[in-house]
Motif scaffolding. Structure first.
Motif, PDB file in Angstrom:
ATOM      1  N   LEU A   1       0.894  -1.117   0.112  1.00  0.00           N
ATOM      2  CA  LEU A   1       0.055  -0.134   0.153  1.00  0.00           C
ATOM      3  C   LEU A   1       0.892   1.206  -0.057  1.00  0.00           C
ATOM      4  O   LEU A   1       0.488   2.112  -0.615  1.00  0.00           O
ATOM      5  CB  LEU A   1      -0.843  -0.098   1.235  1.00  0.00           C
ATOM      6  CG  LEU A   1      -1.932  -1.151   1.369  1.00  0.00           C
ATOM      7  CD1 LEU A   1      -2.811  -0.877   2.456  1.00  0.00           C
ATOM      8  CD2 LEU A   1      -2.861  -1.035   0.010  1.00  0.00           C
ATOM      9  N   GLN A   2       1.935   1.158   0.711  1.00  0.00           N
ATOM     10  CA  GLN A   2       2.988   2.349   0.798  1.00  0.00           C
ATOM     11  C   GLN A   2       3.461   2.782  -0.656  1.00  0.00           C
ATOM     12  O   GLN A   2       3.667   3.705  -1.012  1.00  0.00           O
ATOM     13  CB  GLN A   2       3.781   1.884   1.798  1.00  0.00           C
ATOM     14  CG  GLN A   2       4.839   3.341   1.932  1.00  0.00           C
ATOM     15  CD  GLN A   2       4.110   4.410   2.287  1.00  0.00           C
ATOM     16  OE1 GLN A   2       3.079   4.509   3.222  1.00  0.00           O
ATOM     17  NE2 GLN A   2       4.374   5.648   1.976  1.00  0.00           N
ATOM     18  N   GLY A   3       3.715   1.467  -1.591  1.00  0.00           N
ATOM     19  CA  GLY A   3       4.171   1.795  -2.806  1.00  0.00           C
ATOM     20  C   GLY A   3       3.415   2.535  -3.563  1.00  0.00           C
ATOM     21  O   GLY A   3       3.547   3.450  -4.411  1.00  0.00           O
ATOM     22  N   VAL A   4       2.099   2.246  -3.387  1.00  0.00           N
ATOM     23  CA  VAL A   4       0.796   2.848  -4.321  1.00  0.00           C
ATOM     24  C   VAL A   4       0.654   4.312  -3.761  1.00  0.00           C
ATOM     25  O   VAL A   4       0.528   5.093  -4.679  1.00  0.00           O
ATOM     26  CB  VAL A   4      -0.426   2.177  -4.083  1.00  0.00           C
ATOM     27  CG1 VAL A   4      -1.721   2.755  -4.817  1.00  0.00           C
ATOM     28  CG2 VAL A   4      -0.225   0.633  -4.355  1.00  0.00           C
ATOM     29  N   ARG A   5       0.654   4.497  -2.467  1.00  0.00           N
ATOM     30  CA  ARG A   5       0.515   5.699  -1.933  1.00  0.00           C
ATOM     31  C   ARG A   5       1.795   6.739  -2.551  1.00  0.00           C
ATOM     32  O   ARG A   5       1.466   7.884  -2.744  1.00  0.00           O
ATOM     33  CB  ARG A   5       0.470   5.768  -0.353  1.00  0.00           C
ATOM     34  CG  ARG A   5       0.120   7.147   0.312  1.00  0.00           C
ATOM     35  CD  ARG A   5      -0.241   6.848   1.746  1.00  0.00           C
ATOM     36  NE  ARG A   5      -1.111   5.828   2.052  1.00  0.00           N
ATOM     37  CZ  ARG A   5      -2.394   5.963   2.031  1.00  0.00           C
ATOM     38  NH1 ARG A   5      -3.027   7.259   1.471  1.00  0.00           N
ATOM     39  NH2 ARG A   5      -3.435   4.808   2.299  1.00  0.00           N
ATOM     40  N   SER A   6       3.052   6.157  -2.306  1.00  0.00           N
ATOM     41  CA  SER A   6       3.971   7.126  -2.781  1.00  0.00           C
ATOM     42  C   SER A   6       3.794   7.542  -3.994  1.00  0.00           C
ATOM     43  O   SER A   6       4.479   8.582  -4.849  1.00  0.00           O
ATOM     44  CB  SER A   6       5.560   6.244  -2.544  1.00  0.00           C
ATOM     45  OG  SER A   6       5.568   6.011  -1.284  1.00  0.00           O
ATOM     46  N   SER A   7       3.482   6.399  -5.210  1.00  0.00           N
ATOM     47  CA  SER A   7       3.210   6.848  -6.566  1.00  0.00           C
ATOM     48  C   SER A   7       2.114   8.008  -6.583  1.00  0.00           C
ATOM     49  O   SER A   7       2.246   8.774  -7.288  1.00  0.00           O
ATOM     50  CB  SER A   7       2.795   5.781  -7.303  1.00  0.00           C
ATOM     51  OG  SER A   7       2.589   6.072  -8.788  1.00  0.00           O
ATOM     52  N   LEU A   8       0.982   7.891  -5.972  1.00  0.00           N
ATOM     53  CA  LEU A   8       0.049   8.993  -5.877  1.00  0.00           C
ATOM     54  C   LEU A   8       0.451  10.111  -5.572  1.00  0.00           C
ATOM     55  O   LEU A   8      -0.103  11.234  -5.644  1.00  0.00           O
ATOM     56  CB  LEU A   8      -1.087   8.421  -5.126  1.00  0.00           C
ATOM     57  CG  LEU A   8      -2.026   7.175  -5.970  1.00  0.00           C
ATOM     58  CD1 LEU A   8      -3.063   6.758  -4.710  1.00  0.00           C
ATOM     59  CD2 LEU A   8      -2.440   7.492  -7.123  1.00  0.00           C
TER      60      LEU A   8
END
Length: 305
Positions: A55-62
């Motif tokens: 989830l952190q990877g997705v959040r970092s991209s957003l």
């Protein structure tokens, strides 16, 4: 009587609450609230990545597009599919160009994926949610007044509801000041806080009722009665609030991003609820009792004349 006169210093407790409530109301009027897509509408995307993701990877991209405040969660496992491959993103309403940029960024930063669902949520449901939440609170307060008035007396009921309103205003003021996102989970937190606070208040009120007959038979005053009742239930109140604060803090610290605002609201609400049960609700009862007794004593001589 206990050494520290809690009831005798009730004006100080009222002043402390007013020093928080008045600026809080001003902040709510000036800054408003940071409503989530449950209230404002937005975009929901269900994505299935080819490899497990975080989830952190997705959040970092957003975060590149200032969308790191979006609700991101795993959508659950299916047959033959890892739970960490299905991700649901709930974010603000995106224009077509911005949406394409975000999708391309996710592919580059996180990995290739398949779009399972993509839809826009209107703000109409948000208005209905606010209306239903306010209605639920008002109905609960009315029922609390009726129940407590039947179980104890009307002054207990009014005092309990005023203390609940005190708690709700402070929690909302904190969210307005910090601009934390308000969504449907915040409404659930408010209703949870109401349930906790009224339970703690009723425990003290029940002890006041038990002490009433014996206390006044000995010629004691109302301040001594309330002080004694509070101190007799203080250990129980403190043990309860520390227990729920420990567990809620664990939820806030170790839980995911999607539960942080919910847990934060509970942390503030439980702490304020304990404060209001001890320092506000019973003191409001004293004020209501003194005023009604004063009016009653003023009416009797007039009637005698």
């Amino acid at each position: 009587m206990p050494k520290f006169d809690i009831a005798g210093h009730r004006k100080i407790w009222f002043l402390i609450s007013l020093l928080v409530i008045i600026p809080g109301i001003i902040c709510m009027c000036v800054r408003g609230f940071n409503f989530g897509i449950d209230f404002t509408g937005g975009t929901i995307m269900d994505l299935r990545f080819e490899q497990p993701v975080t989830l952190q990877g997705v959040r970092s991209s957003l975060a590149k597009y200032d969308l790191d405040g979006s609700t991101i969660q795993f959508a659950g496992a299916e047959a033959g599919i890892d739970a960490s491959e299905n991700v649901m993103i709930r974010t603000i309403d995106l224009e077509e160009n911005q949406r394409k940029e975000v999708m391309a960024s996710l592919t580059q930063d996180v990995g290739p994926y398949t779009v399972l669902r993509e839809e826009k949520v209107g703000a109409t449901i948000g208005g209905e949610l606010i209306t239903n939440a306010v209605l639920a609170l008002v109905i609960s307060w009315a029922l609390i007044i009726l129940y407590v008035a039947y179980r104890f007396e009307w002054r207990f009921g009014v005092s309990a509801v005023l203390a609940l309103i005190h708690d709700i205003i402070i929690v909302m003021a904190v969210f307005s000041f910090t601009q934390r996102q308000i969504d449907s989970s915040f409404i659930a937190a408010l209703l949870t806080i109401v349930g906790y606070s009224i339970n703690d208040t009723i425990v003290i009120f029940d002890r006041i009722r038990e002490n009433l007959k014996l206390h006044f038979r000995r010629g004691g005053d109302v301040n001594e009665l309330v002080n004694r009742s509070i101190y007799q239930t203080l250990t129980r109140s403190l043990y309860t609030v520390f227990t729920v604060l420990f567990t809620t803090f664990a939820l806030y610290w170790f839980g995911g991003e999607t539960t942080k605002d919910f847990a934060f609201a509970l942390l503030i609400g439980f702490a304020v609820g304990c404060y209001s049960s001890i320092f506000i609700a019973s003191q409001l009862w004293i004020e209501l009792r003194n005023r009604t007794e004063h009016r009653r004593s003023a009416v009797k001589p007039a009637a005698a004349e």
